[in-house]
Scaffold this motif. Structure first.
Motif, PDB file in Angstrom:
ATOM      1  N   MET A 145       0.820  -1.215   0.000  1.00 26.69           N
ATOM      2  CA  MET A 145       0.000   0.000   0.000  1.00 26.69           C
ATOM      3  C   MET A 145       0.855   1.267   0.000  1.00 26.69           C
ATOM      4  O   MET A 145       0.697   2.132   0.868  1.00 26.69           O
ATOM      5  N   PRO A 146       1.755   1.427  -0.962  1.00 26.72           N
ATOM      6  CA  PRO A 146       2.652   2.588  -0.932  1.00 26.72           C
ATOM      7  C   PRO A 146       1.944   3.932  -1.081  1.00 26.72           C
ATOM      8  O   PRO A 146       2.477   4.955  -0.653  1.00 26.72           O
ATOM      9  N   ASP A 147       0.754   3.941  -1.655  1.00 27.97           N
ATOM     10  CA  ASP A 147       0.012   5.195  -1.782  1.00 27.97           C
ATOM     11  C   ASP A 147      -0.607   5.635  -0.460  1.00 27.97           C
ATOM     12  O   ASP A 147      -1.013   6.782  -0.303  1.00 27.97           O
ATOM     13  N   ALA A 148      -0.688   4.703   0.503  1.00 31.81           N
ATOM     14  CA  ALA A 148      -1.287   5.025   1.796  1.00 31.81           C
ATOM     15  C   ALA A 148      -0.255   5.107   2.917  1.00 31.81           C
ATOM     16  O   ALA A 148      -0.348   5.966   3.782  1.00 31.81           O
ATOM     17  N   LYS A 194       3.877   5.134   4.090  1.00 34.24           N
ATOM     18  CA  LYS A 194       5.280   5.275   3.736  1.00 34.24           C
ATOM     19  C   LYS A 194       6.113   4.210   4.447  1.00 34.24           C
ATOM     20  O   LYS A 194       6.948   3.550   3.845  1.00 34.24           O
ATOM     21  N   ALA A 229       1.603   8.128   3.735  1.00 32.72           N
ATOM     22  CA  ALA A 229       2.096   8.711   2.494  1.00 32.72           C
ATOM     23  C   ALA A 229       1.792  10.206   2.462  1.00 32.72           C
ATOM     24  O   ALA A 229       0.819  10.674   3.059  1.00 32.72           O
ATOM     25  N   GLU A 230       2.636  10.924   1.756  1.00 34.63           N
ATOM     26  CA  GLU A 230       2.464  12.373   1.637  1.00 34.63           C
ATOM     27  C   GLU A 230       1.151  12.699   0.949  1.00 34.63           C
ATOM     28  O   GLU A 230       0.697  11.961   0.087  1.00 34.63           O
TER      29      GLU A 230
END
Length: 163
Positions: A35-38, A40, A60-61
């Protein structure tokens, strides 16, 4: 201080041992990868990941929340129980609560899958009363993470499988 309790139950075709390994024991590595979009990262900032440890979840930013910190209260590998407490977070998370405790249990079903239960206890500040909207976002995010990991395990039947 008041306490608002919610209980969520989910069933899965995945056995409890696999879900526990993926969602608890290896979550620090697996979940940010899936889940890299959510997320970090999930970093253990104190301890060894077991009871008494402090973990920081870095989102995530671009999201509403930058980070939260959880204290690990119990990790029971044999009974697939994981208890932790959200102890710190951004103002938007902590403005109404002192802390939130979570009790998670994965149990086997006769079909070979699992029944998974999470009890969330929101310990509010003063006489604040929480409404459903206050908890929906966090509960939806937890279910979303659960579903992403479940899908990964279904697609990769040999991962986290000791048999």
């Amino acid at each position: 201080m008041g306490v608002t309790t919610y209980t969520d139950e989910y069933t899965s075709p995945i056995p409890p041992c696999r879900l526990f390994k993926a969602l608890v024991l290896d979550a620090d590595i697996l979940v940010p990868k899936l889940m890299p979009d959510a997320l970090k990262s999930i970093d253990t900032i104190q301890g060894d990941g077991r009871a008494g440890s402090i973990k920081q979840i870095n989102f995530a930013e671009g999201g509403q929340i930058i980070s939260v910190r959880n204290r690990v209260d119990e990790v029971d590998d044999e009974n697939y129980v994981y208890n932790y407490t959200l102890i710190e977070g951004d103002a938007s998370v902590m403005e109404k609560v002192e802390f939130i405790s979570y009790e998670v249990k994965f149990e086997a079903t006769p079909e070979g899958g699992s029944k998974n239960r999470m009890v969330s206890k929101y310990h509010t500040k003063g006489d604040i009363v929480l409404n459903d909207e206050d908890m929906i976002s966090g509960r939806e995010k937890a279910l979303g993470m659960y579903k992403v990991v479940e899908a990964y395990l279904l697609q990769n039947p040999d991962v986290y499988n000791d048999t």
